[in-house]
Design an enzyme around this catalytic site. Structure first.
Site, PDB file in Angstrom:
ATOM      1  N   GLY A  37       1.159  -0.842  -0.284  1.00 10.26           N
ATOM      2  CA  GLY A  37      -0.181  -0.185   0.335  1.00 10.26           C
ATOM      3  C   GLY A  37       1.396   0.926  -0.186  1.00 10.26           C
ATOM      4  N   ILE A  54      -3.998  -8.871 -12.403  1.00  7.57           N
ATOM      5  CA  ILE A  54      -4.833  -8.255 -12.947  1.00  7.57           C
ATOM      6  C   ILE A  54      -5.704  -8.645 -14.466  1.00  7.57           C
ATOM      7  CG2 ILE A  54      -4.451  -6.007 -14.411  1.00  7.57           C
ATOM      8  CD1 ILE A  54      -2.739  -5.263 -11.238  1.00  7.57           C
ATOM      9  N   SER A 111       2.701  -0.293  -9.513  1.00 13.39           N
ATOM     10  CA  SER A 111       3.550   0.009  -9.729  1.00 13.39           C
ATOM     11  C   SER A 111       3.978  -1.733 -10.657  1.00 13.39           C
ATOM     12  CB  SER A 111       5.034   0.129  -8.707  1.00 13.39           C
ATOM     13  OG  SER A 111       3.647  -0.050  -7.589  1.00 13.39           O
ATOM     14  N   CYS A 120       9.400  -4.748 -11.783  1.00  9.45           N
ATOM     15  CA  CYS A 120      10.264  -4.192 -12.444  1.00  9.45           C
ATOM     16  C   CYS A 120      11.359  -5.162 -12.806  1.00  9.45           C
ATOM     17  CB  CYS A 120      10.532  -3.170 -10.682  1.00  9.45           C
ATOM     18  SG  CYS A 120      11.483  -4.495  -9.307  1.00  9.45           S
TER      19      CYS A 120
HETATM   20  N1  SAH Z   1       3.711  -0.668  -5.212  1.00 12.06           N
HETATM   21  C1  SAH Z   1       4.029  -1.708  -4.306  1.00 12.06           C
HETATM   22  C2  SAH Z   1       4.421  -2.813  -4.718  1.00 12.06           C
HETATM   23  C3  SAH Z   1       4.629  -3.598  -6.436  1.00 12.06           C
HETATM   24  S1  SAH Z   1       5.774  -4.697  -6.232  1.00 12.06           S
HETATM   25  C4  SAH Z   1       4.096  -0.778  -2.232  1.00 12.06           C
HETATM   26  O1  SAH Z   1       3.843  -0.198  -2.270  1.00 12.06           O
HETATM   27  O2  SAH Z   1       3.849  -1.960  -2.146  1.00 12.06           O
HETATM   28  C5  SAH Z   1       4.003  -5.078  -7.408  1.00 12.06           C
HETATM   29  C6  SAH Z   1       3.271  -5.826  -6.797  1.00 12.06           C
HETATM   30  O3  SAH Z   1       3.188  -6.806  -8.549  1.00 12.06           O
HETATM   31  C7  SAH Z   1       3.747  -7.122  -6.486  1.00 12.06           C
HETATM   32  O4  SAH Z   1       3.394  -7.202  -5.141  1.00 12.06           O
HETATM   33  C8  SAH Z   1       3.041  -8.129  -6.764  1.00 12.06           C
HETATM   34  O5  SAH Z   1       2.549  -9.349  -6.059  1.00 12.06           O
HETATM   35  C9  SAH Z   1       1.845  -7.953  -7.976  1.00 12.06           C
HETATM   36  N2  SAH Z   1       1.713  -7.995  -9.465  1.00 12.06           N
HETATM   37  C10 SAH Z   1       2.290  -8.516 -10.372  1.00 12.06           C
HETATM   38  N3  SAH Z   1       1.795  -9.322 -11.296  1.00 12.06           N
HETATM   39  C11 SAH Z   1       0.136  -9.111 -11.110  1.00 12.06           C
HETATM   40  C12 SAH Z   1      -0.574  -9.696 -11.632  1.00 12.06           C
HETATM   41  N4  SAH Z   1      -0.710 -10.104 -12.614  1.00 12.06           N
HETATM   42  N5  SAH Z   1      -1.586  -8.760 -10.982  1.00 12.06           N
HETATM   43  C13 SAH Z   1      -2.448  -8.808  -9.756  1.00 12.06           C
HETATM   44  N6  SAH Z   1      -0.608  -7.957  -9.228  1.00 12.06           N
HETATM   45  C14 SAH Z   1       0.053  -8.039  -9.535  1.00 12.06           C
END
Ligand code: SAH
Length: 384
Positions: free
Chosen positions: A21, A64, A83, A86
């Site tokens: 979050g 997603i 985000s 990465c």
């Molecule tokens: N901004 C976030 C972290 C992002 S890291 C923070 O503050 O914690 C990227 C995130 O994308 C990870 O938690 C991973 O579980 C999620 N993720 C990766 N592929 C995804 C998908 N296909 N659907 C939903 N979530 C995904």
């Protein structure tokens, strides 16, 4: 859909890849009237942390790519914050870019954006340095052009905002025309926060002559650690706050648990990035922090009665493993605790972990997270 002139309703934010979050905390810090109407992440640990801190948010444990256009439309969002993973773009990774399966969900969001009747007025995206040269970024800006957005790209690190931590990240702000930015748009990637009116950027609260007169090398590395090569930035951090402001009191037992274990000390003492409470810098914390030390984040040395230089000199000359370890033990070097890492990421004191999450899991989700203060400043800039 809310227009900018209509200030009565809070902005409706959708937080994709919500993790713990970080984006949500940034929205709260910004004080911009906004509500997170949906948060989405596939990771159960990250979601447990998110739910623990935001029990009333509509958090969807979903991939997603399984969400169809009507559901995107149903959120009636003003802002998309995201985000995306990465790993396909990191310097040390394989740079799989668009071919990496972890990019699929982001390309899916771009496709949805093109098909939405009313795409959101604002987009804020965060990723690693490296994203700016990727094919995925080319797809992103092509989509934004097609959907009628103006956009601005940034490369920023918390140490430019007075936070003693390096976390150089790519950011993109996009606004749907006819909305425009409150600052002068640049084609190049901005490496500083732009000036708005008479506002002073957070990192420029000291006059430039003061900065020039300060000895920048003094805070670079107080301890003669043989190698300190993992800080990708060579920035003047004399205006940053002291690490001491981010440290927590720990019981003796907790402190012991944070100490670097012999296995790591013996093998990696040469490559540690060591900071002290009076340092004004630290390296980027990654998700392997706490069990790897090479390039994963700084460790802390706070024994004022021990001459570290002397100890390291002796260690480097010693041929005997147990003697080396005895010497290194005197330094009592420790990891930053997960709560301290969270503070360096500007997650507020209210941010806590559910009891059931292990220390390893905590470092892991924090390593994926972002600096909430940097995003808060960008969010204010975006909706202004
Ligand atoms: N901004 C976030 C972290 C992002 S890291 C923070 O503050 O914690 C990227 C995130 O994308 C990870 O938690 C991973 O579980 C999620 N993720 C990766 N592929 C995804 C998908 N296909 N659907 C939903 N979530 C995904």
């Amino acid at each position: 859909m809310q227009s900018e002139s209509d200030q009565t309703d809070p902005l409706r934010v959708v937080e994709f890849y919500s993790g713990v979050g970080g984006m949500h905390y940034a929205v709260l810090e910004s004080k911009v009237p906004a509500t997170v109407v949906a948060a989405l992440d596939i990771n159960t640990t990250a979601n447990a942390v998110y739910r623990h801190n935001f029990p009333h948010v509509n958090l969807l444990q979903r991939d997603i790519t399984g969400i169809k256009l009507p559901e995107f439309q149903s959120w009636n969002a003003d802002v998309f914050m995201m985000s995306p993973p990465c790993q396909p773009f990191t310097r040390v990774g394989l740079k799989g870019d668009t071919a990496d399966p972890r990019t699929k969900s982001f390309l899916y969001i771009l496709d949805i954006l093109r098909r939405m009747a009313e795409p959101p007025n604002h987009i804020l995206l965060e990723n690693v340095k490296g994203f700016e040269t990727s094919e995925t970024r080319s797809n992103l800006v092509a989509t934004l052009d097609e959907c009628g957005y103006c956009y601005q790209e940034f490369l920023l690190s918390p140490n430019q905002f007075g936070i003693p931590n390096s976390r150089l990240r790519y950011f993109l702000l996009a606004k749907r025309k006819p909305l425009t930015f409150a600052f002068e748009h640049q084609t190049d990637i901005m490496k500083e926060m732009p000036l708005i009116g008479s506002a002073t950027p957070a990192n420029q609260n000291t006059s430039s002559s003061e900065v020039v007169n300060q000895n920048t090398s003094q805070n670079k590395q107080e301890i003669p650690c043989p190698y300190s090569i993992f800080d990708p930035e060579d920035r003047d951090t004399t205006n940053c706050r002291e690490i001491s402001e981010f440290l927590e009191p720990h019981s003796k037992e907790e402190e012991e648990g944070l100490l670097l274990q012999d296995k790591l000390l013996d093998r990696y003492w040469k490559v540690l990035d060591i900071v002290t409470p009076s340092s004004r810098r630290s390296c980027c914390f990654t998700k392997a922090y706490g069990h790897y030390v090479e390039g994963t984040g700084s460790v802390l040395f706070s024994q004022t009665d021990v001459d570290a230089k002397d100890v390291f000199t002796k260690v480097s000359k010693s041929e005997d493993q147990s003697e080396r370890l005895d010497l290194l033990h005197q330094l009592k070097m420790r990891f930053f605790s997960p709560r301290e890492v969270a503070s360096l990421h500007c997650l507020p004191p209210e941010f806590t972990f559910p009891q059931a999450t292990t220390t390893k899991q905590r470092y892991r989700v924090l390593g994926n997270s972002l600096n909430a203060h940097v995003v808060a400043e960008l969010f204010k800039l975006l909706v202004r």
